[in-house]
Design an enzyme around this catalytic site. Structure first.
Site, PDB file in Angstrom:
ATOM      1  N   HIS A  40       2.181 -13.333 -11.210  1.00  0.00           N
ATOM      2  CA  HIS A  40       1.125 -13.929  -9.852  1.00  0.00           C
ATOM      3  C   HIS A  40       0.267 -12.758  -9.749  1.00  0.00           C
ATOM      4  O   HIS A  40       0.068 -11.563  -9.870  1.00  0.00           O
ATOM      5  CB  HIS A  40       2.104 -13.760  -9.076  1.00  0.00           C
ATOM      6  CG  HIS A  40       3.571 -14.554  -9.196  1.00  0.00           C
ATOM      7  ND1 HIS A  40       3.539 -16.004  -8.333  1.00  0.00           N
ATOM      8  CD2 HIS A  40       4.940 -14.125  -8.936  1.00  0.00           C
ATOM      9  CE1 HIS A  40       5.187 -16.320  -8.681  1.00  0.00           C
ATOM     10  NE2 HIS A  40       5.527 -15.460  -9.429  1.00  0.00           N
ATOM     11  N   GLU A 122       3.977  -9.550  -9.268  1.00  0.00           N
ATOM     12  CA  GLU A 122       3.062  -9.481  -8.381  1.00  0.00           C
ATOM     13  C   GLU A 122       2.036  -8.855  -9.098  1.00  0.00           C
ATOM     14  O   GLU A 122       2.402  -7.423  -9.277  1.00  0.00           O
ATOM     15  CB  GLU A 122       2.846  -9.484  -7.439  1.00  0.00           C
ATOM     16  CG  GLU A 122       4.281 -10.970  -6.459  1.00  0.00           C
ATOM     17  CD  GLU A 122       3.736 -12.413  -5.969  1.00  0.00           C
ATOM     18  OE1 GLU A 122       1.481 -12.107  -6.351  1.00  0.00           O
ATOM     19  OE2 GLU A 122       3.503 -12.900  -5.677  1.00  0.00           O
ATOM     20  N   HIS A 161       2.269 -17.763 -12.813  1.00  0.00           N
ATOM     21  CA  HIS A 161       2.353 -18.961 -12.014  1.00  0.00           C
ATOM     22  C   HIS A 161       1.537 -20.645 -12.023  1.00  0.00           C
ATOM     23  O   HIS A 161       2.055 -21.531 -11.599  1.00  0.00           O
ATOM     24  CB  HIS A 161       1.693 -18.566 -10.677  1.00  0.00           C
ATOM     25  CG  HIS A 161       3.112 -19.092  -8.854  1.00  0.00           C
ATOM     26  ND1 HIS A 161       3.153 -19.068  -8.071  1.00  0.00           N
ATOM     27  CD2 HIS A 161       4.088 -20.080  -9.345  1.00  0.00           C
ATOM     28  CE1 HIS A 161       3.198 -19.475  -7.145  1.00  0.00           C
ATOM     29  NE2 HIS A 161       4.046 -20.256  -7.771  1.00  0.00           N
ATOM     30  N   ASP A 171      -2.372 -19.107  -9.012  1.00  0.00           N
ATOM     31  CA  ASP A 171      -2.480 -17.505  -9.481  1.00  0.00           C
ATOM     32  C   ASP A 171      -1.963 -16.938 -11.292  1.00  0.00           C
ATOM     33  O   ASP A 171      -0.841 -18.181 -11.466  1.00  0.00           O
ATOM     34  CB  ASP A 171      -1.666 -16.694  -8.519  1.00  0.00           C
ATOM     35  CG  ASP A 171      -0.681 -17.226  -8.170  1.00  0.00           C
ATOM     36  OD1 ASP A 171      -0.310 -18.553  -7.960  1.00  0.00           O
ATOM     37  OD2 ASP A 171       0.584 -16.257  -7.916  1.00  0.00           O
TER      38      ASP A 171
END
Ligand SMILES: [Zn+2]
Length: 188
Positions: A40, A122, A161, A171
């Site tokens: 992400h 992330e 993602h 993303d």
């Protein structure tokens, strides 16, 4: 400088991450182990890097009145297993043994609910801005450690993602260089 990254399968923790436990986690379905990785991109507020807002969001302590954008995500209860900061620093919010809440409605190779069987990573960033060199270095080291700990996961089981929720999520965006990631993993 080579840092030794490794996953402890019993606890689901990865060394050398800083631990910042998130309440936004629960058990994976019985018998389900991590079988893929979701990459992400996130920045809070969007386009701003380096602040404490991502950790605050993932620990349900974000001041939703602190920025106009935060109104759009007010009350959101989300998390990821890991965050890689712009400088490559690694933060863990959820052990890999548990389910983090990052993918939402999603599907990978015909299997829905990717949260059940994925590890969410992330990268602090945004879709249109180049990610930092140090983030690729850390991500490659993290993935190598994950591949060692979970043989079901190889580079083929690493998706964005945007790939598992097309049309809904964009993303890590076109700025993320997948070929560069794969090159660093030694995958043709
Ligand atoms: Zn995402």
């Amino acid at each position: 400088m080579q840092t030794d990254f490794s996953v402890y399968p019993d606890t689901g923790l990865i060394k050398p991450a800083a631990q910042c436990p998130s309440p936004n986690q629960d058990a994976r379905p019985a018998g389900v182990a991590p079988a893929m990785v979701v990459v992400h991109g996130i920045s809070l507020p969007p386009g701003e890097f380096g602040g404490p807002e991502i950790e605050a969001l993932f620990t349900n302590t974000l001041d939703f009145d602190g920025h106009p954008y935060f109104n759009e995500i007010r009350g959101l209860a989300v998390s990821a297993h890991l965050l890689i900061r712009r400088d490559g620093a690694l933060v863990q919010f959820v052990p890999f043994t548990m389910r983090a809440w990052h993918a939402g409605d999603s599907c990978f190779r015909g299997q829905y609910c990717c949260n059940d069987y994925s590890i969410g990573i992330e990268l602090e960033g945004e879709d249109e801005s180049a990610y930092d060199d140090r983030q690729y270095v850390t991500l490659q080291q993290v993935l190598s450690a994950i591949f060692d700990a979970y043989p079901a996961i190889s580079a083929r089981e690493v998706a964005g993602h945007c790939d598992i929720a097309p049309g809904r999520k964009s993303d890590p965006g076109p700025a993320f260089d997948w070929l560069r990631l794969y090159d660093g993993l030694g995958t043709p």
